[in-house]
Design a protein around this motif. Structure first.
Motif, PDB file in Angstrom:
ATOM      1  N   TYR A 151      -7.800 -16.745  20.924  1.00  0.00           N
ATOM      2  CA  TYR A 151      -7.258 -15.955  22.032  1.00  0.00           C
ATOM      3  C   TYR A 151      -5.776 -15.764  21.774  1.00  0.00           C
ATOM      4  N   GLU A 152      -5.310 -14.558  21.962  1.00  0.00           N
ATOM      5  CA  GLU A 152      -3.876 -14.298  21.797  1.00  0.00           C
ATOM      6  C   GLU A 152      -3.249 -14.090  23.168  1.00  0.00           C
ATOM      7  N   ILE A 153      -2.089 -14.695  23.339  1.00  0.00           N
ATOM      8  CA  ILE A 153      -1.423 -14.644  24.653  1.00  0.00           C
ATOM      9  C   ILE A 153      -0.132 -13.824  24.515  1.00  0.00           C
ATOM     10  N   ASP A 154      -0.008 -12.806  25.337  1.00  0.00           N
ATOM     11  CA  ASP A 154       1.212 -11.978  25.374  1.00  0.00           C
ATOM     12  C   ASP A 154       1.969 -12.286  26.655  1.00  0.00           C
ATOM     13  N   ARG A 155       3.255 -12.075  26.606  1.00  0.00           N
ATOM     14  CA  ARG A 155       4.086 -12.371  27.782  1.00  0.00           C
ATOM     15  C   ARG A 155       5.052 -11.233  28.055  1.00  0.00           C
ATOM     16  N   LEU A 156       5.262 -10.971  29.308  1.00  0.00           N
ATOM     17  CA  LEU A 156       6.280 -10.002  29.692  1.00  0.00           C
ATOM     18  C   LEU A 156       7.299 -10.731  30.577  1.00  0.00           C
ATOM     19  N   ALA A 157       8.529 -10.712  30.151  1.00  0.00           N
ATOM     20  CA  ALA A 157       9.570 -11.431  30.900  1.00  0.00           C
ATOM     21  C   ALA A 157      10.394 -10.448  31.707  1.00  0.00           C
ATOM     22  N   ARG A 158      10.561 -10.773  32.988  1.00  0.00           N
ATOM     23  CA  ARG A 158      11.401  -9.913  33.835  1.00  0.00           C
ATOM     24  C   ARG A 158      12.553 -10.742  34.386  1.00  0.00           C
ATOM     25  N   PRO A 159      13.778 -10.336  34.082  1.00  0.00           N
ATOM     26  CA  PRO A 159      14.904 -11.081  34.655  1.00  0.00           C
ATOM     27  C   PRO A 159      14.843 -10.961  36.168  1.00  0.00           C
ATOM     28  N   LEU A 160      15.114 -12.053  36.856  1.00  0.00           N
ATOM     29  CA  LEU A 160      15.074 -12.004  38.317  1.00  0.00           C
ATOM     30  C   LEU A 160      16.215 -11.146  38.830  1.00  0.00           C
ATOM     31  N   LYS A 161      15.901 -10.289  39.784  1.00  0.00           N
ATOM     32  CA  LYS A 161      16.920  -9.347  40.249  1.00  0.00           C
ATOM     33  C   LYS A 161      17.941 -10.062  41.138  1.00  0.00           C
ATOM     34  N   PRO A 162      19.194 -10.071  40.726  1.00  0.00           N
ATOM     35  CA  PRO A 162      20.192 -10.661  41.610  1.00  0.00           C
ATOM     36  C   PRO A 162      20.412  -9.731  42.796  1.00  0.00           C
ATOM     37  N   GLU A 163      20.877 -10.276  43.891  1.00  0.00           N
ATOM     38  CA  GLU A 163      21.108  -9.491  45.116  1.00  0.00           C
ATOM     39  C   GLU A 163      22.089  -8.344  44.840  1.00  0.00           C
ATOM     40  N   LYS A 186      15.598  -4.396  34.468  1.00  0.00           N
ATOM     41  CA  LYS A 186      15.029  -3.770  33.277  1.00  0.00           C
ATOM     42  C   LYS A 186      13.784  -4.560  32.891  1.00  0.00           C
ATOM     43  N   GLU A 187      12.702  -3.901  32.656  1.00  0.00           N
ATOM     44  CA  GLU A 187      11.493  -4.623  32.269  1.00  0.00           C
ATOM     45  C   GLU A 187      11.373  -4.648  30.769  1.00  0.00           C
ATOM     46  N   SER A 188      11.020  -5.804  30.251  1.00  0.00           N
ATOM     47  CA  SER A 188      10.795  -5.862  28.810  1.00  0.00           C
ATOM     48  C   SER A 188       9.329  -5.506  28.546  1.00  0.00           C
ATOM     49  N   LYS A 189       8.950  -5.532  27.272  1.00  0.00           N
ATOM     50  CA  LYS A 189       7.549  -5.204  26.938  1.00  0.00           C
ATOM     51  C   LYS A 189       6.780  -6.495  26.712  1.00  0.00           C
ATOM     52  N   PHE A 190       5.443  -6.367  26.771  1.00  0.00           N
ATOM     53  CA  PHE A 190       4.613  -7.529  26.441  1.00  0.00           C
ATOM     54  C   PHE A 190       4.813  -7.875  24.975  1.00  0.00           C
ATOM     55  N   ALA A 191       4.998  -9.156  24.703  1.00  0.00           N
ATOM     56  CA  ALA A 191       5.132  -9.605  23.313  1.00  0.00           C
ATOM     57  C   ALA A 191       4.307 -10.870  23.138  1.00  0.00           C
ATOM     58  N   LYS A 192       3.755 -11.043  21.963  1.00  0.00           N
ATOM     59  CA  LYS A 192       2.891 -12.198  21.719  1.00  0.00           C
ATOM     60  C   LYS A 192       3.721 -13.481  21.739  1.00  0.00           C
ATOM     61  N   VAL A 193       3.252 -14.502  22.472  1.00  0.00           N
ATOM     62  CA  VAL A 193       3.977 -15.768  22.523  1.00  0.00           C
ATOM     63  C   VAL A 193       3.170 -16.923  21.924  1.00  0.00           C
ATOM     64  N   GLY A 194       1.890 -16.703  21.751  1.00  0.00           N
ATOM     65  CA  GLY A 194       1.106 -17.794  21.171  1.00  0.00           C
ATOM     66  C   GLY A 194      -0.361 -17.453  21.081  1.00  0.00           C
ATOM     67  N   GLU A 195      -1.116 -18.386  20.500  1.00  0.00           N
ATOM     68  CA  GLU A 195      -2.563 -18.200  20.405  1.00  0.00           C
ATOM     69  C   GLU A 195      -3.244 -19.563  20.431  1.00  0.00           C
ATOM     70  N   VAL A 196      -4.477 -19.578  20.894  1.00  0.00           N
ATOM     71  CA  VAL A 196      -5.251 -20.827  20.879  1.00  0.00           C
ATOM     72  C   VAL A 196      -6.619 -20.535  20.274  1.00  0.00           C
ATOM     73  N   ASN A 197      -7.269 -21.585  19.808  1.00  0.00           N
ATOM     74  CA  ASN A 197      -8.570 -21.417  19.171  1.00  0.00           C
ATOM     75  C   ASN A 197      -9.672 -21.093  20.172  1.00  0.00           C
ATOM     76  N   PHE A 198     -10.834 -20.695  19.653  1.00  0.00           N
ATOM     77  CA  PHE A 198     -11.999 -20.426  20.494  1.00  0.00           C
ATOM     78  C   PHE A 198     -12.343 -21.674  21.322  1.00  0.00           C
ATOM     79  N   GLN A 199     -13.021 -21.465  22.416  1.00  0.00           N
ATOM     80  CA  GLN A 199     -13.458 -22.511  23.343  1.00  0.00           C
ATOM     81  C   GLN A 199     -12.297 -23.201  24.067  1.00  0.00           C
ATOM     82  N   LEU A 200     -11.091 -22.660  23.890  1.00  0.00           N
ATOM     83  CA  LEU A 200      -9.960 -23.189  24.644  1.00  0.00           C
ATOM     84  C   LEU A 200      -9.529 -22.135  25.653  1.00  0.00           C
ATOM     85  N   ALA A 201      -9.277 -22.586  26.889  1.00  0.00           N
ATOM     86  CA  ALA A 201      -8.957 -21.601  27.929  1.00  0.00           C
ATOM     87  C   ALA A 201      -7.661 -21.968  28.625  1.00  0.00           C
TER      88      ALA A 201
END
Lengths: 231, 420
Positions: free
Chosen positions: B72-84, B90-105
């Protein structure tokens, strides 16, 4: 005052680092402090090296017993220092082909590497291998069956030693695999139960001792490691 | 002519096989996507971790052969918290951050930042490298800072109880109450050893282990050294301390100088008797044992952290006929010292040595505090063994009892307790 300030530094640092163990945000502080310590130890190394030179030179100068060894120490010390710092035999790296000293001092084929590989390692291995003979002589004394306790120790050691060799396993190999009288099974049982229980008891005592000693040092109850307030 | 037709036929067949194979590869169906993605804050951290969980792809069966899903491949999208009062984020794009083997959830992302919130998506990837459609989290999650690591709560409990007992008994003794401390043969022998060296006109040798001053065993060794140096000064004997670390040398010099001063003999203190040799383990052993053979000290003390050199030192001391007292908290070296030395301080006795030798009442109070720790440890061991045995023997144990054993195993002893 000479003792009070180090004591306060030790106490505050110690308690803060104990706290960092429980607070996730400060968990890396210990590593940071360890780096400071390494810097301090590296500087103190100059002090140690200087002291070694001074005492060795004094020994040679006054022809004290063993002054020949002191001479060998000084020659080896200076030779290693010069060859290491001077990067003798170090090849230039790809990025800086014109700078002959650009390579690492301990790279394969350098003078320092040669000393380490062909002088230090064999000498250290020689010292280490003496251990085999010392173990034999210590075991000979320890395993003499002088009384009941020593006899029990001797018997247990005999079983464990035999159970960990091929010959020992072979001796009782005619018994079924799960038979408790097989030497390898007896060895495993002794190591897993009697030995582990004893080791854990010692470890618990050590942990409590460490806690108590640390507290004494941090609270300033035991100040012998920094002398007394007289100074 | 017939040969030429045969060749053409064979070429056609080869082409057919290649085309079929290619279409089989290119038409490999992507696996079914995982589902039910949830994201939550990782507990007990400094606000750097998020846990992503999902339900396995229906194609990721435990007994699948051949396996359809391999990871399984895991992608992440990081959004800076909006200050008051600031312009839209600005939204970033999804980028791969990691992967795990089958049967792992489950995936633990340890590189999150409290100044951002995160969305995750997970894709199942087949053996052919085909990705399923992604299942995406809908709610952005921000990692949270925890001020206390709950996994270490039991450490704190023990620390407070035993530490409190140590402090309490120190105060009790300070108020004038007497404590009975059993005799420790190894420590009684220290004075005898120094006396013997004085009578024989030979020196005493003290080795404070081979680790640096940041190790508690070295500190404990140096506190014993202080007492030994005091005795040596009192008896007008000589003391030699070769060290393996520069900082230990400087600390030892301070300690011994103070001990001589306390004994009223500062003139007898010789700085050069405490010297540095080398950081290298076997180089140090060679120099020390050589000195031992040449100078033949009458008493040898080994107090600190030792490794393979323990037996080399102790056997050489034995060979020259010195009276030897050793103390260490390295369990693997204790048998060697026991075999080669006259007296050995085992573990806690070594840490008690300084207090015992000092004869200072408030230091002896700390030993009583240690005993409370041992008492609590003993009670816990016996109670735990009894409970576990009862639950194992009973056919239908009460659920409360079973829960208690599970709690001890998982919370006090297990991952959330003493073995995180």
């Amino acid at each position: 005052m000479k003792r009070t300030i180090p004591l306060i530094i030790a106490s505050v640092t110690g308690f803060v680092l104990v706290g960092t163990f429980f607070i996730p945000y400060t968990r890396d502080w210990g590593d940071e402090v360890l780096e400071w310590f390494n810097i301090l130890a590296a500087i103190a190394f100059i002090l140690g090296g200087g002291n070694l030179m001074k005492l060795s030179l004094q020994k040679i100068s006054y022809k004290r017993p063993g002054w020949g060894y002191a001479a060998v120490t000084i020659i080896a010390f200076i030779a290693t220092l010069v060859i290491g710092l001077g990067k003798f035999g170090v090849a230039p790296v790809k990025e800086y082909p014109t700078y002959s000293l650009a390579g690492p001092y301990d790279e394969q084929g350098s003078g320092f590497w040669w000393i380490f590989e062909y002088v230090y390692y064999p000498l250290a291995a020689t010292m280490f291998s003496l251990l085999a003979f010392f173990i034999a002589s210590a075991a000979f004394r320890a395993f003499r069956a002088k009384n009941v306790e020593a006899t029990i120790l001797l018997s247990t050691a005999f079983i464990v030693l035999l159970g960990r060799t091929y010959a020992g396993v072979f001796l009782t190999s005619w018994l079924p695999d799960d038979n408790v009288l097989r030497l390898d099974n007896m060895t495993e049982w002794i190591m897993n139960n009697m030995n582990t229980a004893g080791m854990r008891a010692i470890t618990i005592g050590i942990a409590l001792g460490i806690m108590s000693t640390s507290l004494k040092v941090l609270l300033g109850v035991d100040r012998s490691y920094i002398g007394t307030d007289d100074g | 002519m017939q040969g030429s037709i045969r060749i053409r036929m064979m070429m056609l067949m080869a082409a057919f096989v290649v085309v079929c194979g290619w279409s089989a590869i290119s038409n490999a169906a992507p696996p079914a996507p995982p589902s039910g993605i949830t994201v939550k804050d990782a507990p007990n951290d400094a606000g750097t971790g998020l846990i992503v969980e999902w339900q396995l792809s229906p194609d990721d069966r435990k007994d699948a052969d051949p396996r359809v899903v391999v990871r399984y491949e895991i992608d992440r999208l990081a959004r800076p918290l909006k200050p008051e009062n600031e312009t839209p984020i600005k939204e970033s794009k999804f980028a791969k951050v990691g992967e795990v083997n089958f049967q792992l959830a489950k995936y633990l992302d340890q590189n999150a930042n409290r100044q951002h919130e995160y969305l995750y998506r997970v894709r199942a990837v087949s053996v052919d490298g085909e990705s399923s459609t992604a299942v995406e989290s809908t709610v952005a999650v921000q990692p949270e800072l925890q001020y206390f690591d709950m996994r270490r709560a039991w450490y704190l409990v023990l620390l407070v109880v035993v530490g409190g007992a140590v402090v309490y008994f120190i105060q009790v003794v300070k108020s004038g109450k007497d404590l009975k401390i059993r005799k420790i043969a190894g420590l009684e022998a220290v004075e005898e050893a120094v006396g013997r060296a004085t009578e024989m006109g030979r020196s005493c040798l003290f080795i404070p282990g081979i680790l640096d001053i940041n190790d508690i065993q070295t500190v404990a060794g140096i506190t014993v050294m202080s007492r030994v140096a005091g005795l040596v000064a009192e008896y007008n004997a000589s003391l030699e301390i070769p060290t393996c670390r520069s900082l230990v040398m400087t600390t030892s010099r301070e300690t011994v100088a103070a001990a001589y001063l306390s004994a009223g003999r500062p003139d007898a203190y010789r700085e050069d008797d405490i010297y540095y040799l080398t950081d290298e383990q076997f180089g140090y052993v060679a120099a020390v044992t050589g000195n031992m053979v040449r100078k033949k000290p009458a008493a040898c003390f080994y107090m600190g952290a030792f490794f393979a050199e323990s037996l080399l030192l102790a056997e050489t001391g034995n060979a020259i006929g010195a009276i030897q007292v050793a103390g260490t908290a390295m369990p693997s070296q204790l048998p060697f010292f026991v075999a080669a030395c006259d007296y050995t301080l085992i573990g806690e006795e070594f840490f008690a040595a300084s207090a015992y030798l000092s004869h200072e009442p408030h230091q002896l109070g700390s030993l009583k505090g240690q005993d409370i720790g041992k008492f609590i440890g003993g009670i816990l061991i016996i109670a735990g063994c009894l409970l576990a045995t009862v639950v194992a023997v009973m056919t239908d144990p009460p659920s409360g009892l079973e829960s208690l054993v599970t709690f001890i195993r998982e919370n006090i002893l297990g991952e959330k307790g003493f073995m995180p």
